[in-house]
Write a protein that holds these residues in place. Structure first.
Motif, PDB file in Angstrom:
ATOM      1  N   ALA A  83       0.854  -1.200  -0.063  1.00  0.00           N
ATOM      2  CA  ALA A  83       0.049  -0.041  -0.125  1.00  0.00           C
ATOM      3  C   ALA A  83       0.910   1.159  -0.154  1.00  0.00           C
ATOM      4  O   ALA A  83       1.786   1.262   0.854  1.00  0.00           O
ATOM      5  N   GLY A  84       0.562   2.336  -1.022  1.00  0.00           N
ATOM      6  CA  GLY A  84       1.585   3.312  -1.173  1.00  0.00           C
ATOM      7  C   GLY A  84       1.320   3.740  -2.224  1.00  0.00           C
ATOM      8  O   GLY A  84       0.559   3.535  -3.160  1.00  0.00           O
ATOM      9  N   ALA A  85       2.164   5.020  -2.571  1.00  0.00           N
ATOM     10  CA  ALA A  85       1.956   5.815  -3.793  1.00  0.00           C
ATOM     11  C   ALA A  85       2.061   5.113  -5.273  1.00  0.00           C
ATOM     12  O   ALA A  85       1.506   5.045  -6.037  1.00  0.00           O
ATOM     13  N   ALA A  86       3.259   4.204  -5.069  1.00  0.00           N
ATOM     14  CA  ALA A  86       3.444   3.358  -6.488  1.00  0.00           C
ATOM     15  C   ALA A  86       2.351   2.494  -6.823  1.00  0.00           C
ATOM     16  O   ALA A  86       1.866   2.820  -7.953  1.00  0.00           O
ATOM     17  N   ARG A  87       1.769   1.690  -6.014  1.00  0.00           N
ATOM     18  CA  ARG A  87       0.697   1.073  -6.285  1.00  0.00           C
ATOM     19  C   ARG A  87      -0.733   1.767  -6.730  1.00  0.00           C
ATOM     20  O   ARG A  87      -1.357   1.646  -7.233  1.00  0.00           O
ATOM     21  N   ASN A  88      -0.783   3.112  -6.006  1.00  0.00           N
ATOM     22  CA  ASN A  88      -2.007   3.831  -6.277  1.00  0.00           C
ATOM     23  C   ASN A  88      -2.038   4.387  -7.787  1.00  0.00           C
ATOM     24  O   ASN A  88      -2.911   4.424  -8.464  1.00  0.00           O
ATOM     25  N   ALA A  89      -0.657   4.839  -8.224  1.00  0.00           N
ATOM     26  CA  ALA A  89      -0.589   5.158  -9.533  1.00  0.00           C
ATOM     27  C   ALA A  89      -0.985   4.039 -10.670  1.00  0.00           C
ATOM     28  O   ALA A  89      -1.955   4.370 -11.797  1.00  0.00           O
ATOM     29  N   LEU A  90      -0.402   3.165 -10.294  1.00  0.00           N
ATOM     30  CA  LEU A  90      -0.584   1.780 -11.113  1.00  0.00           C
ATOM     31  C   LEU A  90      -2.245   1.208 -11.115  1.00  0.00           C
ATOM     32  O   LEU A  90      -2.639   1.150 -12.148  1.00  0.00           O
ATOM     33  N   ASP A  91      -2.525   1.198  -9.913  1.00  0.00           N
ATOM     34  CA  ASP A  91      -3.971   0.680  -9.707  1.00  0.00           C
ATOM     35  C   ASP A  91      -5.015   1.710 -10.447  1.00  0.00           C
ATOM     36  O   ASP A  91      -5.797   1.087 -11.315  1.00  0.00           O
ATOM     37  N   CYS A  92      -4.816   3.193 -10.341  1.00  0.00           N
ATOM     38  CA  CYS A  92      -5.721   4.071 -10.901  1.00  0.00           C
ATOM     39  C   CYS A  92      -5.509   3.903 -12.438  1.00  0.00           C
ATOM     40  O   CYS A  92      -6.551   4.289 -13.277  1.00  0.00           O
ATOM     41  N   ALA A  93      -4.316   3.666 -12.952  1.00  0.00           N
ATOM     42  CA  ALA A  93      -4.108   3.679 -14.382  1.00  0.00           C
ATOM     43  C   ALA A  93      -4.866   2.231 -15.079  1.00  0.00           C
ATOM     44  O   ALA A  93      -5.533   2.343 -16.185  1.00  0.00           O
ATOM     45  N   TYR A  94      -4.959   1.304 -14.534  1.00  0.00           N
ATOM     46  CA  TYR A  94      -5.509  -0.014 -14.797  1.00  0.00           C
ATOM     47  C   TYR A  94      -7.189   0.367 -14.852  1.00  0.00           C
ATOM     48  O   TYR A  94      -7.563   0.010 -15.856  1.00  0.00           O
ATOM     49  N   TRP A  95      -7.719   1.060 -13.585  1.00  0.00           N
ATOM     50  CA  TRP A  95      -9.108   1.324 -13.780  1.00  0.00           C
ATOM     51  C   TRP A  95      -9.514   2.327 -14.874  1.00  0.00           C
ATOM     52  O   TRP A  95     -10.340   2.060 -15.757  1.00  0.00           O
ATOM     53  N   ASP A  96      -8.537   3.356 -15.423  1.00  0.00           N
ATOM     54  CA  ASP A  96      -8.772   4.335 -16.212  1.00  0.00           C
ATOM     55  C   ASP A  96      -8.873   3.642 -17.521  1.00  0.00           C
ATOM     56  O   ASP A  96      -9.548   3.930 -18.561  1.00  0.00           O
ATOM     57  N   LEU A  97      -7.702   2.600 -17.791  1.00  0.00           N
ATOM     58  CA  LEU A  97      -7.683   2.075 -19.148  1.00  0.00           C
ATOM     59  C   LEU A  97      -9.027   1.125 -19.350  1.00  0.00           C
ATOM     60  O   LEU A  97      -9.519   1.038 -20.370  1.00  0.00           O
ATOM     61  N   ALA A  98      -9.461   0.393 -18.326  1.00  0.00           N
ATOM     62  CA  ALA A  98     -10.522  -0.472 -18.392  1.00  0.00           C
ATOM     63  C   ALA A  98     -11.859   0.530 -18.979  1.00  0.00           C
ATOM     64  O   ALA A  98     -12.672  -0.077 -19.842  1.00  0.00           O
ATOM     65  N   CYS A  99     -11.962   1.746 -18.192  1.00  0.00           N
ATOM     66  CA  CYS A  99     -13.192   2.543 -18.612  1.00  0.00           C
ATOM     67  C   CYS A  99     -13.121   2.915 -19.990  1.00  0.00           C
ATOM     68  O   CYS A  99     -13.976   2.924 -20.723  1.00  0.00           O
ATOM     69  N   LYS A 100     -11.947   3.333 -20.464  1.00  0.00           N
ATOM     70  CA  LYS A 100     -11.725   3.763 -21.648  1.00  0.00           C
ATOM     71  C   LYS A 100     -11.998   2.606 -22.862  1.00  0.00           C
ATOM     72  O   LYS A 100     -12.639   2.866 -23.770  1.00  0.00           O
ATOM     73  N   GLN A 101     -11.440   1.386 -22.567  1.00  0.00           N
ATOM     74  CA  GLN A 101     -11.500   0.337 -23.431  1.00  0.00           C
ATOM     75  C   GLN A 101     -12.920  -0.160 -23.555  1.00  0.00           C
ATOM     76  O   GLN A 101     -13.547  -0.643 -24.740  1.00  0.00           O
ATOM     77  N   GLN A 102     -13.740  -0.058 -22.311  1.00  0.00           N
ATOM     78  CA  GLN A 102     -15.275  -0.556 -22.415  1.00  0.00           C
ATOM     79  C   GLN A 102     -16.327   0.467 -22.823  1.00  0.00           C
ATOM     80  O   GLN A 102     -17.292   0.261 -22.774  1.00  0.00           O
ATOM     81  N   GLY A 103     -15.779   1.908 -22.898  1.00  0.00           N
ATOM     82  CA  GLY A 103     -16.649   2.883 -23.075  1.00  0.00           C
ATOM     83  C   GLY A 103     -17.546   3.189 -21.811  1.00  0.00           C
ATOM     84  O   GLY A 103     -18.811   3.562 -21.768  1.00  0.00           O
ATOM     85  N   GLN A 104     -16.917   3.162 -20.476  1.00  0.00           N
ATOM     86  CA  GLN A 104     -17.938   3.197 -19.335  1.00  0.00           C
ATOM     87  C   GLN A 104     -17.149   4.462 -18.581  1.00  0.00           C
ATOM     88  O   GLN A 104     -15.875   4.353 -18.595  1.00  0.00           O
ATOM     89  N   ARG A 105     -18.020   4.975 -17.653  1.00  0.00           N
ATOM     90  CA  ARG A 105     -17.607   5.938 -16.695  1.00  0.00           C
ATOM     91  C   ARG A 105     -17.262   4.851 -15.356  1.00  0.00           C
ATOM     92  O   ARG A 105     -17.861   3.800 -15.334  1.00  0.00           O
ATOM     93  N   ILE A 106     -16.387   5.258 -14.551  1.00  0.00           N
ATOM     94  CA  ILE A 106     -16.009   4.766 -13.649  1.00  0.00           C
ATOM     95  C   ILE A 106     -16.763   3.933 -12.656  1.00  0.00           C
ATOM     96  O   ILE A 106     -16.961   2.771 -11.963  1.00  0.00           O
ATOM     97  N   TRP A 107     -17.807   5.036 -12.423  1.00  0.00           N
ATOM     98  CA  TRP A 107     -19.081   4.611 -11.535  1.00  0.00           C
ATOM     99  C   TRP A 107     -19.956   3.252 -12.053  1.00  0.00           C
ATOM    100  O   TRP A 107     -20.695   2.738 -11.421  1.00  0.00           O
ATOM    101  N   GLU A 108     -20.013   3.215 -13.305  1.00  0.00           N
ATOM    102  CA  GLU A 108     -20.541   2.256 -13.888  1.00  0.00           C
ATOM    103  C   GLU A 108     -19.650   0.803 -13.799  1.00  0.00           C
ATOM    104  O   GLU A 108     -20.409  -0.189 -13.735  1.00  0.00           O
ATOM    105  N   ARG A 109     -18.512   1.022 -13.521  1.00  0.00           N
ATOM    106  CA  ARG A 109     -17.515  -0.204 -13.878  1.00  0.00           C
ATOM    107  C   ARG A 109     -17.706  -0.681 -12.229  1.00  0.00           C
ATOM    108  O   ARG A 109     -17.415  -1.938 -12.019  1.00  0.00           O
ATOM    109  N   ILE A 110     -17.768   0.078 -11.313  1.00  0.00           N
ATOM    110  CA  ILE A 110     -17.404  -0.322  -9.897  1.00  0.00           C
ATOM    111  C   ILE A 110     -18.804  -1.334  -9.441  1.00  0.00           C
ATOM    112  O   ILE A 110     -18.076  -2.359  -8.651  1.00  0.00           O
TER     113      ILE A 110
END
Length: 325
Positions: A83-110
């Motif tokens: 848990a820390g800064a490095a994992r945060n940036a990578l985790d959020c990049a994964y979420w953002d990529l998935a949203c863009k690939q699926q054409g969904q906003r983050i609240w639709e994916r959670i």
């Protein structure tokens, strides 16, 4: 998958000071994950308090580049970084990529309810009482002010801010700067001044005294709360936790920490490091429906990213998909 790691620096409006020192720039690390035409991004702030630096966070992330490019998933990554800064940036990049690939906003994916605009606290930097009073006057129109404190002279600082902004709600952040004697002295005065919450009065490794001290003002754990493993020691010492994605190691753990804290009947604050709108975007999702929102990072900067959050004074509006999620 292609991975890009960069460090960036953004100018702060003036100087930002807390009990540990002053800064003129917000220094961040950004992870970009590209798959075909889609790019996901995440931003973090390495924090020296937790032994992090730009260099150490980049080095942590470099250890996983080959695995990410070979197909490492967001879920698999959770156990490979602390848990820390490095994992945060990578985790959020994964979420953002998935949203863009699926054409969904983050609240639709959670999934969670579609977010609404939120009122954020506005932070007044640690300073001499007269200068903090001037800052309070300049921001008297804001409904919620957060004051950075340090210990000696704090009563004078809060008194000055209350005089400068008599109608604002006030919360304070001691940044681990008090001891038990000062707490006993200062808290009754803060009650008189209408302070609603005190953030992290004691050092995280020396806060057991809070189990027997009176708590007439809500106490919030910041440095004492990182992820779900922090909760057993927090219950009985604090009334509220401050969820920051740079501490939880990303949105994935932040969602679980929020759920666990609610089940433990703890109040919730969602805060931030001094960073750009890109770092605020996943925190904004977590901040829906919480007790205190403190996502004013972009308001404290002299420059921000393209497609940033829009603010109407302290009201923070839902961000565009171009920014994140």
């Amino acid at each position: 998958m292609k991975v890009k790691l960069v460090s960036e620096s953004f100018l702060i409006r003036g100087t930002f000071t807390i009990s540990r020192g002053s800064r003129t720039h917000a220094n961040v690390v950004v992870v970009e994950l590209q798959q075909g035409e889609y790019i996901g991004r995440g931003e973090c702030v390495p924090y020296a308090r937790y032994g992090e630096s730009i260099e150490s966070v980049l080095a942590e992330l470099e250890t996983l580049v080959a695995k990410i490019e070979s197909g490492l998933t967001r879920e698999q990554m959770q156990s490979l970084l602390p848990a820390g800064a490095a994992r945060n940036a990578l985790d959020c990049a994964y979420w953002d990529l998935a949203c863009k690939q699926q054409g969904q906003r983050i609240w639709e994916r959670i999934p969670v309810a579609q977010p609404i605009s939120l009122t954020t606290a506005f932070t007044l930097s640690l300073d001499k009482p007269e200068r903090m009073k001037k800052a309070a006057i300049d921001n008297a129109h804001r409904p919620l002010l957060k004051l950075k404190l340090a210990g000696e002279g704090d009563i004078a600082r809060v008194t000055a801010v209350r005089e400068g902004s008599p109608k604002a709600r006030i919360i304070v952040d001691a940044n681990e700067g008090w001891d038990e004697a000062l707490y006993i002295e200062i808290v009754p005065e803060l009650v008189k001044l209408g302070v609603e919450m005190i953030e992290q009065p004691f050092p995280a490794d020396n806060d057991a005294a809070l189990e027997h001290l009176p708590r007439p003002i809500t106490l919030c754990a910041d440095e004492s709360c990182h992820d779900r493993t922090s909760l057993p020691k927090i219950i009985g010492r604090y009334d509220m936790i401050n969820i920051k994605l740079d501490k939880t190691g990303g949105l994935t753990e932040a969602l679980e920490l929020k759920k666990a804290a609610q089940q433990a009947n703890l109040q919730i604050m969602v805060g931030c490091m001094l960073a750009t709108s890109l770092a605020m975007a996943p925190a904004f999702v977590i901040a829906q429906g919480v007790d205190v929102v403190d996502l004013d990072g972009p308001l404290l900067l002299a420059e921000d990213r393209e497609s940033p959050f829009t603010f109407t004074e302290s009201l923070m509006h839902v961000c565009d998909a171009e920014l994140w999620g």
